[in-house]
Design a protein around this motif. Structure first.
Motif, PDB file in Angstrom:
ATOM      1  N   GLY A   1       0.804  -1.216   0.000  1.00 56.05           N
ATOM      2  CA  GLY A   1       0.000   0.000   0.000  1.00 56.05           C
ATOM      3  C   GLY A   1       0.839   1.269   0.000  1.00 56.05           C
ATOM      4  N   VAL A   2       0.301   2.304   0.652  1.00 54.40           N
ATOM      5  CA  VAL A   2       0.951   3.617   0.654  1.00 54.40           C
ATOM      6  C   VAL A   2       2.306   3.564   1.350  1.00 54.40           C
ATOM      7  N   LEU A   3       2.363   2.915   2.518  1.00 50.97           N
ATOM      8  CA  LEU A   3       3.626   2.826   3.251  1.00 50.97           C
ATOM      9  C   LEU A   3       4.671   2.071   2.439  1.00 50.97           C
ATOM     10  N   GLY A   4       4.246   0.993   1.794  1.00 46.97           N
ATOM     11  CA  GLY A   4       5.179   0.251   0.959  1.00 46.97           C
ATOM     12  C   GLY A   4       5.670   1.069  -0.214  1.00 46.97           C
TER      13      GLY A   4
ATOM     14  N   ILE B   1       9.997   4.089  -2.842  1.00 47.58           N
ATOM     15  CA  ILE B   1      10.615   5.297  -3.410  1.00 47.58           C
ATOM     16  C   ILE B   1      11.932   5.591  -2.707  1.00 47.58           C
ATOM     17  N   ALA B   2      11.915   5.516  -1.366  1.00 46.21           N
ATOM     18  CA  ALA B   2      13.151   5.753  -0.607  1.00 46.21           C
ATOM     19  C   ALA B   2      14.213   4.730  -0.982  1.00 46.21           C
ATOM     20  N   GLY B   3      13.801   3.464  -1.103  1.00 43.06           N
ATOM     21  CA  GLY B   3      14.751   2.417  -1.467  1.00 43.06           C
ATOM     22  C   GLY B   3      15.328   2.614  -2.854  1.00 43.06           C
TER      23      GLY B   3
ATOM     24  N   TYR C   1      14.706  -0.436   7.034  1.00 48.05           N
ATOM     25  CA  TYR C   1      14.649  -1.592   6.142  1.00 48.05           C
ATOM     26  C   TYR C   1      13.236  -2.155   6.066  1.00 48.05           C
ATOM     27  N   THR C   2      12.534  -2.166   7.207  1.00 49.10           N
ATOM     28  CA  THR C   2      11.164  -2.663   7.229  1.00 49.10           C
ATOM     29  C   THR C   2      10.280  -1.869   6.276  1.00 49.10           C
ATOM     30  N   ILE C   3      10.521  -0.566   6.192  1.00 47.28           N
ATOM     31  CA  ILE C   3       9.715   0.281   5.305  1.00 47.28           C
ATOM     32  C   ILE C   3      10.143   0.100   3.852  1.00 47.28           C
TER      33      ILE C   3
END
Length: 255
Positions: free
Chosen positions: A77-80, A85-87, A145-147
């Motif tokens: 979802g949104v958090l993923g 994007i950050a990753g 990392y979880t995000i």
């Protein structure tokens, strides 16, 4: 986390980010240096489309997806998506760090070997005071990392591996975006006192260990990163309150 050096002066976070942005925009003066980012962007798009079309996803393409982090952000979802994007920013920085130095006939990732040495050196002195920033860095890396890998699968674990390399480079060079950002943040929070490089190095050492642990957990299929992040962050802050750091001398006024 870049190998582009931003001088670590005792400035505020806002000024530091402004300086880093202005330096980053210099790449547009040489459009050829944008080529690695454009290429990896195309790879992400192609593999992302193929992963939705081909069920099951063939092993050769899974390996390509692993190496490129192409499926990062496609789940959760949104958090993923935010984490993806950050990753992908981290991956782009890594790829540019590997290729752009070649334009100037320089070796990439200079400082990584020194970063490994710096990790051990930072913990060899005054070990008790080093535990708190180490645990905070470890927990913070597990949380990040979880995000970035919201489903914590091996296919998207490359982002943790490249993060380790970039962190080692920051430690070895005592420079780079993240090192400078932490230096400026510590300067702001300490109200003008000179931040200790060793504490920043200890925090980055903890982050390096955290990403290493996170990748290992993903490879064996254990989804423990979030809970371990809370555990290490809790004890990092508790020990930080119990084991006080020696006060640093105030920064000398600039003329």
């Amino acid at each position: 986390m870049s190998n582009n050096q931003v001088e670590n002066k005792p400035v505020g976070v806002g000024q530091y980010l402004k300086n880093a942005l202005m330096q980053g925009l210099q790449v547009f003066k040489n459009p050829l240096k944008l080529l690695p980012t454009l290429v990896i962007g195309v790879v992400w798009i192609v593999l992302g489309i193929l992963s939705s079309w081909l069920k099951p996803f063939p092993w050769p393409l899974q390996i390509a997806s692993f190496l490129s982090y192409a499926e990062g952000g496609l789940f959760g979802g949104v958090l993923g998506a935010v984490g993806g994007i950050a990753g992908k920013v981290v991956m782009a920085v890594f790829i540019n760090s590997a290729i752009l130095p070649l334009f100037e006939k320089k070796l990439p990732f200079v400082g990584v070997a020194g970063g490994i040495k710096g990790m051990f050196t930072s913990m060899s002195k005054d070990t008790a005071r080093g535990i708190s920033p180490l645990l905070k860095g470890l927990g913070f890396a597990l949380l990040v990392y979880t995000i970035m890998n919201i489903n914590q699968t091996w296919v998207n674990s490359m982002v943790g591996i490249v993060s380790m390399v970039l962190l080692l480079q920051n430690i070895g060079n005592q420079g780079g975006f993240l090192f400078g950002l932490l230096f400026s943040l510590a300067n702001s929070l300490s109200k003008g006192r000179v931040p200790k490089y060793i504490n920043i190095t200890r925090f980055l050492t903890g982050m390096t260990l955290g990403f290493t642990l996170a990748v290992g957990l993903s490879l064996v299929g254990l989804h423990w990163c979030f809970w371990l992040a809370l555990f290490f962050l809790f004890w990092g802050f508790v020990l930080g309150l119990i084991i006080k750091d020696k006060p640093a001398p105030p920064a000398m006024p600039q003329r």
